[in-house]
Design a protein around this motif. Structure first.
Motif, PDB file in Angstrom:
ATOM      1  N   GLY A  31     -19.890  -7.344  86.024  1.00 37.12           N
ATOM      2  CA  GLY A  31     -19.227  -8.501  85.457  1.00 37.12           C
ATOM      3  C   GLY A  31     -17.791  -8.507  85.943  1.00 37.12           C
ATOM      4  N   LEU A  32     -17.145  -9.658  85.919  1.00 36.83           N
ATOM      5  CA  LEU A  32     -15.735  -9.700  86.291  1.00 36.83           C
ATOM      6  C   LEU A  32     -14.923  -8.841  85.327  1.00 36.83           C
ATOM      7  N   ALA A  33     -15.159  -9.046  84.036  1.00 36.04           N
ATOM      8  CA  ALA A  33     -14.386  -8.319  83.034  1.00 36.04           C
ATOM      9  C   ALA A  33     -15.221  -8.174  81.772  1.00 36.04           C
ATOM     10  N   THR A  34     -14.817  -7.236  80.924  1.00 39.00           N
ATOM     11  CA  THR A  34     -15.509  -7.079  79.645  1.00 39.00           C
ATOM     12  C   THR A  34     -14.733  -7.806  78.557  1.00 39.00           C
ATOM     13  N   SER A  35     -15.437  -8.204  77.522  1.00 39.94           N
ATOM     14  CA  SER A  35     -14.754  -8.954  76.467  1.00 39.94           C
ATOM     15  C   SER A  35     -13.945  -8.039  75.559  1.00 39.94           C
ATOM     16  N   ASP A  36     -14.206  -6.739  75.589  1.00 38.21           N
ATOM     17  CA  ASP A  36     -13.414  -5.867  74.715  1.00 38.21           C
ATOM     18  C   ASP A  36     -12.200  -5.261  75.399  1.00 38.21           C
ATOM     19  N   SER A  37     -12.310  -4.876  76.669  1.00 34.61           N
ATOM     20  CA  SER A  37     -11.102  -4.320  77.280  1.00 34.61           C
ATOM     21  C   SER A  37     -10.500  -5.244  78.335  1.00 34.61           C
ATOM     22  N   GLU A  38     -11.317  -6.134  78.890  1.00 37.72           N
ATOM     23  CA  GLU A  38     -10.789  -7.178  79.771  1.00 37.72           C
ATOM     24  C   GLU A  38      -9.916  -6.680  80.904  1.00 37.72           C
ATOM     25  N   THR A  39     -10.201  -5.525  81.449  1.00 35.42           N
ATOM     26  CA  THR A  39      -9.311  -5.065  82.513  1.00 35.42           C
ATOM     27  C   THR A  39      -9.700  -5.666  83.867  1.00 35.42           C
ATOM     28  N   GLN A  68     -11.051  -4.092  86.042  1.00 37.65           N
ATOM     29  CA  GLN A  68     -10.714  -3.043  87.005  1.00 37.65           C
ATOM     30  C   GLN A  68     -11.898  -2.195  87.418  1.00 37.65           C
ATOM     31  N   VAL A  69     -12.903  -2.120  86.557  1.00 37.12           N
ATOM     32  CA  VAL A  69     -14.000  -1.195  86.849  1.00 37.12           C
ATOM     33  C   VAL A  69     -14.717  -1.586  88.142  1.00 37.12           C
ATOM     34  N   GLY A  70     -14.946  -2.885  88.361  1.00 36.43           N
ATOM     35  CA  GLY A  70     -15.639  -3.320  89.573  1.00 36.43           C
ATOM     36  C   GLY A  70     -14.933  -2.867  90.847  1.00 36.43           C
ATOM     37  N   PRO A  71     -13.666  -3.312  91.059  1.00 33.11           N
ATOM     38  CA  PRO A  71     -12.954  -2.893  92.271  1.00 33.11           C
ATOM     39  C   PRO A  71     -12.856  -1.366  92.401  1.00 33.11           C
ATOM     40  N   THR A  89     -25.768   1.632  82.379  1.00 36.71           N
ATOM     41  CA  THR A  89     -24.697   1.485  81.395  1.00 36.71           C
ATOM     42  C   THR A  89     -24.167   2.847  80.994  1.00 36.71           C
ATOM     43  N   MET A  90     -22.880   2.891  80.712  1.00 36.88           N
ATOM     44  CA  MET A  90     -22.281   4.091  80.139  1.00 36.88           C
ATOM     45  C   MET A  90     -21.825   3.734  78.730  1.00 36.88           C
ATOM     46  N   GLY A  91     -22.208   4.536  77.781  1.00 38.26           N
ATOM     47  CA  GLY A  91     -21.808   4.227  76.414  1.00 38.26           C
ATOM     48  C   GLY A  91     -22.500   5.142  75.430  1.00 38.26           C
ATOM     49  N   VAL A 147     -11.899   6.605  85.267  1.00 35.47           N
ATOM     50  CA  VAL A 147     -12.941   7.562  84.898  1.00 35.47           C
ATOM     51  C   VAL A 147     -14.299   6.866  84.798  1.00 35.47           C
ATOM     52  N   THR A 148     -14.325   5.693  84.179  1.00 42.38           N
ATOM     53  CA  THR A 148     -15.580   4.951  84.049  1.00 42.38           C
ATOM     54  C   THR A 148     -16.184   4.690  85.423  1.00 42.38           C
ATOM     55  N   SER A 149     -15.340   4.268  86.356  1.00 41.08           N
ATOM     56  CA  SER A 149     -15.882   3.960  87.677  1.00 41.08           C
ATOM     57  C   SER A 149     -16.339   5.232  88.384  1.00 41.08           C
ATOM     58  N   VAL A 157     -17.665   7.900  86.914  1.00 39.66           N
ATOM     59  CA  VAL A 157     -18.960   8.274  86.330  1.00 39.66           C
ATOM     60  C   VAL A 157     -20.055   7.332  86.845  1.00 39.66           C
ATOM     61  N   LEU A 158     -19.783   6.039  86.838  1.00 45.99           N
ATOM     62  CA  LEU A 158     -20.791   5.076  87.301  1.00 45.99           C
ATOM     63  C   LEU A 158     -21.157   5.345  88.766  1.00 45.99           C
ATOM     64  N   ALA A 159     -20.149   5.640  89.570  1.00 50.51           N
ATOM     65  CA  ALA A 159     -20.390   5.848  91.003  1.00 50.51           C
ATOM     66  C   ALA A 159     -21.284   7.059  91.237  1.00 50.51           C
ATOM     67  N   CYS A 163     -24.304  -3.222  86.675  1.00 55.76           N
ATOM     68  CA  CYS A 163     -23.572  -2.429  85.680  1.00 55.76           C
ATOM     69  C   CYS A 163     -23.330  -3.281  84.448  1.00 55.76           C
ATOM     70  N   ILE A 164     -23.836  -2.786  83.346  1.00 54.08           N
ATOM     71  CA  ILE A 164     -23.790  -3.584  82.122  1.00 54.08           C
ATOM     72  C   ILE A 164     -23.083  -2.788  81.037  1.00 54.08           C
ATOM     73  N   LYS A 165     -22.186  -3.437  80.346  1.00 61.09           N
ATOM     74  CA  LYS A 165     -21.531  -2.759  79.222  1.00 61.09           C
ATOM     75  C   LYS A 165     -21.913  -3.434  77.921  1.00 61.09           C
ATOM     76  N   ALA A 212     -20.018 -11.432  80.888  1.00 61.94           N
ATOM     77  CA  ALA A 212     -19.934 -11.439  82.355  1.00 61.94           C
ATOM     78  C   ALA A 212     -21.019 -10.538  82.962  1.00 61.94           C
ATOM     79  N   CYS A 213     -21.397  -9.479  82.249  1.00 62.54           N
ATOM     80  CA  CYS A 213     -22.476  -8.611  82.740  1.00 62.54           C
ATOM     81  C   CYS A 213     -23.795  -9.388  82.734  1.00 62.54           C
ATOM     82  N   ARG A 214     -23.935 -10.257  81.776  1.00 61.84           N
ATOM     83  CA  ARG A 214     -25.123 -11.099  81.718  1.00 61.84           C
ATOM     84  C   ARG A 214     -25.183 -12.006  82.961  1.00 61.84           C
TER      85      ARG A 214
HETATM   86  N1  LIG Z   1     -19.218   1.504  80.270  1.00 60.82           N
HETATM   87  C1  LIG Z   1     -19.671   0.716  81.253  1.00 60.82           C
HETATM   88  N2  LIG Z   1     -20.977   0.791  81.643  1.00 60.82           N
HETATM   89  C2  LIG Z   1     -21.454   0.003  82.631  1.00 60.82           C
HETATM   90  N3  LIG Z   1     -20.701  -0.904  83.285  1.00 60.82           N
HETATM   91  C3  LIG Z   1     -19.397  -1.024  82.937  1.00 60.82           C
HETATM   92  C4  LIG Z   1     -18.817  -0.235  81.914  1.00 60.82           C
HETATM   93  N4  LIG Z   1     -17.517  -0.584  81.799  1.00 60.82           N
HETATM   94  C5  LIG Z   1     -17.299  -1.571  82.702  1.00 60.82           C
HETATM   95  N5  LIG Z   1     -18.433  -1.835  83.400  1.00 60.82           N
HETATM   96  C6  LIG Z   1     -18.620  -2.845  84.466  1.00 60.82           C
HETATM   97  O1  LIG Z   1     -17.361  -3.283  84.935  1.00 60.82           O
HETATM   98  C7  LIG Z   1     -17.142  -4.662  84.630  1.00 60.82           C
HETATM   99  C8  LIG Z   1     -15.684  -4.925  84.321  1.00 60.82           C
HETATM  100  O2  LIG Z   1     -15.260  -4.174  83.204  1.00 60.82           O
HETATM  101  P1  LIG Z   1     -13.742  -4.018  82.749  1.00 60.82           P
HETATM  102  O3  LIG Z   1     -13.015  -3.430  83.913  1.00 60.82           O
HETATM  103  O4  LIG Z   1     -13.793  -3.110  81.568  1.00 60.82           O
HETATM  104  O5  LIG Z   1     -13.225  -5.377  82.399  1.00 60.82           O
HETATM  105  C9  LIG Z   1     -18.125  -4.964  83.496  1.00 60.82           C
HETATM  106  O6  LIG Z   1     -18.481  -6.308  83.432  1.00 60.82           O
HETATM  107  C10 LIG Z   1     -19.302  -4.062  83.894  1.00 60.82           C
HETATM  108  O7  LIG Z   1     -20.107  -4.666  84.910  1.00 60.82           O
END
Ligand SMILES: Nc1ncnc2c1ncn2[C@@H]1O[C@H](COP(=O)(O)O)[C@@H](O)[C@H]1O
Ligand SMILES: Cc1cc2nc3c(=O)[nH]c(=O)nc-3n(C[C@H](O)[C@H](O)[C@H](O)COP(=O)(O)OP(=O)(O)OC[C@H]3O[C@@H](n4cnc5c(N)ncnc54)[C@H](O)[C@@H]3O)c2cc1C
Lengths: 333, 276
Positions: B119-127, B129-132, B61-63, B97-99, B101-103, B7-9, B38-40
């Motif tokens: 990735g562990l976290a994204t650099s823009d929202s840094e939550t 949370q999406v992984g778990p 990816t979702m975007g 919601v993101t998780s 849709v991805l699921a 999963c790549i953002k 982190a997605c890299r």
């Molecule tokens: N829009 C997205 N599309 C694909 N993967 C996502 C998206 N948002 C989050 N992820 C995945 O969830 C990880 C953690 O994201 P976040 O919870 O936003 O910090 C990211 O490194 C991605 O692997």
């Protein structure tokens, strides 16, 4: 029959207790919040032989403890913990659930929130109750450049993970008493799909700068190693630590351990002095948690000056010398 | 053959972006995009597994439509195919919601998957949370903060540092891991990678209807959390400016702030004027 009192829950995260005070910090904040919505402060403790923590949490403000004590809970296991917590929340229906943003908390809380079909705000740096009685969850976004205020208007519980060090724990009082509710271990626990094979404590990382209440930071504007050295004198006087920007570290005015910023350490002191620092985002993102910021710069328009509580237009080293003198004088009297 | 999903953002390249004061959302359209660091790392981990034991990698990816760029980049680096989830209705999604849709997209496009890497976290929202939450949605085990991993038979063995503990964990497949950023050396696009990414790239684009999700559950509408307000942490600070000779400024500083400084230092700074 009287309606059940609302509850604010704090998840008992006691692993690595002496460095990780986040549960106690959350109990303290929960006590403030509880006053505003007339709620009861509760802690949830899962584990094997947890009496010590039960006592600690009551001493730090918990009025009620939900406890499950069982050998199978000896290791933090996210699947089991999530299941236990899910059932307990569904049974007791707390208004708010707070979890420390430790590595475990940040793995556990998202899964719990998903199961409970509620919202969760990550890594909050502030919590409050608004006029409508909702929990306002303040979360940094964009590398700490902005803070978003987030609420969970409809779903319950309202959930947040909170960055360690955000709140101050209240002093313990072992004379306090609290109610302990024993929650039996369910018999139908599925086998763990994740197994802990080995766990060893990491060599202790030096946390002095991260935990310091007083930080004196210097940047390129100090001009020389000799002038930078004055900061050590000031820091020692104030019982604080010295931090440095990247140029200062590159110039070898300070050790790499002192680097503050994106590539270095995150700090959250009560008071932060910035001498000759321009305020680049890679630096400031790491010190948004600072409560009171005093910046000294020749240039009144430097970004650091705009984000300071007190912006002092002066030569950094001259001002530092004057400040040292004044503190010495006051500490003597 | 192992079926791997990464999963790549796509995240904005700049660190400061204007935000929309009305909605509180960042105006992401104003920035250049890049693959979240982190997605890299997650992609890199998947490529290593593929190199070691073989496997097929789907990047997802979702975007906005431009997020397709990160899929092409992933394919250039060695992923086999890409799935782009794009729909205006998905905008403003929170992590739940993101998780979701991805699921649903993973179930639909990668049935029988073995391992999902985030990735562990994204650099823009840094939550982080999406992984778990994705693991919850897929009802599979998950491990976060992973540094190293290795697959043997139907088990992943991994190492991580969490809360001052160096842990070795084992997880049954199918499962999910979130990978720490910055653990791996940069990869260079292999010969033929660019061609694969642009000439014959296997990329599908899906909207909400194609994934079959309830429009009420996606985007800002389906999110349990609401952003009330976004502010700069410096707002509301008084930002007092003091100028003059250093000695004079020090005096002013203590006149006005001896309480604040004293309480921050945990000591009383008031001097007895008569005795000094
Ligand atoms: N829009 C997205 N599309 C694909 N993967 C996502 C998206 N948002 C989050 N992820 C995945 O969830 C990880 C953690 O994201 P976040 O919870 O936003 O910090 C990211 O490194 C991605 O692997
Ligand atoms: C990927 C990346 C990561 C980075 N990570 C970090 C990081 O972790 N930490 C970090 O600090 N930087 C980091 N940087 C660098 C960062 O962008 C800035 O370049 C750096 O923070 C600037 O340091 P400075 O404020 O000391 O120096 P400058 O930007 O040169 O500022 C010096 C300031 O001193 C003032 N000044 C000059 N003379 C005097 C005087 N006599 N008295 C008072 N003031 C004076 C000037 O007006 C100026 O504002 C990173 C950069 C990148 C690209």
């Amino acid at each position: 029959m009287t309606a059940k009192r609302r509850q604010i829950w704090v998840f008992g995260d006691y692993r690595n207790y002496f460095q990780n005070r986040v549960t106690l910090q959350l109990l303290s904040r929960a006590t403030d919040l509880a006053r505003k919505i007339d709620a009861e402060v509760c802690a949830v403790v899962f584990g094997d032989k947890v009496d010590e923590w039960v006592g600690e949490y009551i001493a730090h403000g918990a009025e009620k403890i939900y406890r499950t004590d069982h050998p199978r809970l000896a290791a933090y296991g996210v699947e089991t913990y999530t299941l236990l917590m899910e059932r307990l929340v569904k049974r007791e229906k707390p208004e708010i659930v707070l979890v420390g943003a430790t590595a475990f908390g940040r793995e556990f809380a998202p899964r719990l929130a998903k199961r409970l079909v509620t919202g969760l705000t990550a890594d909050c740096i502030g919590l409050d109750i608004n006029g409508e009685g909702l929990l306002v969850q303040m979360a940094p976004s964009f590398g700490g450049n902005l803070v978003a205020e987030i609420v969970t208007p409809e779903r319950r519980p309202q959930m947040a993970t909170v960055r360690p060090g955000t709140f101050q724990e209240i002093p313990h009082d072992y004379a306090r008493t609290g109610e302990v509710v024993d929650v039996p271990m369910p018999r139908d626990l599925p086998a763990d799909r994740v197994r802990l094979v080995q766990s060893e404590r990491c060599p202790q990382r030096d946390q002095k700068l991260e935990d310091a209440k007083v930080v004196v930071c210097g940047g390129r504007g100090l001009g020389s190693k000799k002038k930078f050295a004055k900061l050590f004198e000031l820091a020692e006087l104030l019982g604080g630590e010295v931090g440095a920007t990247r140029p200062a570290v590159y110039a070898d005015w300070a050790d790499h351990n002192a680097l503050v910023g994106q590539a270095g350490k995150q700090i959250r002191p009560q008071i932060l002095f910035c001498f000759g620092i321009s305020g680049a985002i890679q630096f400031t993102a790491a010190c948004n948690g600072a409560k009171f910021v005093i910046a000294v710069n020749k240039n009144p328009n430097a970004a650091m000056m705009k984000r300071a509580d007190v912006a002092i237009v002066a030569d950094a080293s001259q001002f530092c010398a004057a400040l040292i003198q004044e503190f010495k004088k006051r500490f003597r009297s | 053959m192992l079926k791997l999903v990464v999963c790549i953002k796509q995240v904005p390249m700049v660190s400061e972006l204007p935000w929309d004061p009305k909605t509180g959302n960042l105006q992401r359209d104003l920035a250049e995009g890049m693959m979240n660091p982190a997605c890299r790392s997650a992609l890199d981990a998947a490529l290593r597994i593929k190199e070691a034991v073989g496997g097929e990698i789907t990047a997802i990816t979702m975007g906005p439509p431009m997020a397709e760029e990160v899929l092409r980049e992933a394919i250039a680096l060695g992923a086999d195919r890409g799935v782009l989830l794009t729909d205006r209705k998905m905008a403003g999604a929170d992590t739940s919601v993101t998780s979701h849709v991805l699921a649903r997209a993973i179930e639909k496009n990668c049935p029988g998957f073995d391992l999902v890497l985030c990735g562990l976290a994204t650099s823009d929202s840094e939550t982080a949370q999406v992984g778990p939450q994705l693991a919850e949605e897929l009802d599979i085990p998950g491990v976060t903060y992973v540094d190293e991993l290795e697959i043997r038979d139907r088990t992943v063995r991994m190492q991580r540092i969490a809360d001052y503990f160096l842990e070795t964990l084992e997880m049954d497949l199918p499962g999910l891991v979130t990978v720490m950023a910055g653990r791996h050396a940069p990869r260079y696009v292999p010969l033929g990678g660019l061609q694969a990414a642009f000439a014959e790239a296997d990329i599908v684009s899906l909207d909400a209807a194609a994934i079959g999700i309830d429009p009420e559950r996606i985007g800002a509408k389906g999110s349990a959390t609401k952003i009330l307000n976004v502010f700069s942490p410096t707002e509301g600070k008084e930002n007092i400016v003091l100028t003059g000779a250093p000695k004079r400024i020090v005096e002013q500083l203590f006149e006005r702030f001896d309480d604040r400084i004293g309480s921050a230092l945990g000591r009383d700074l008031k001097t007895d004027k008569r005795s000094s």
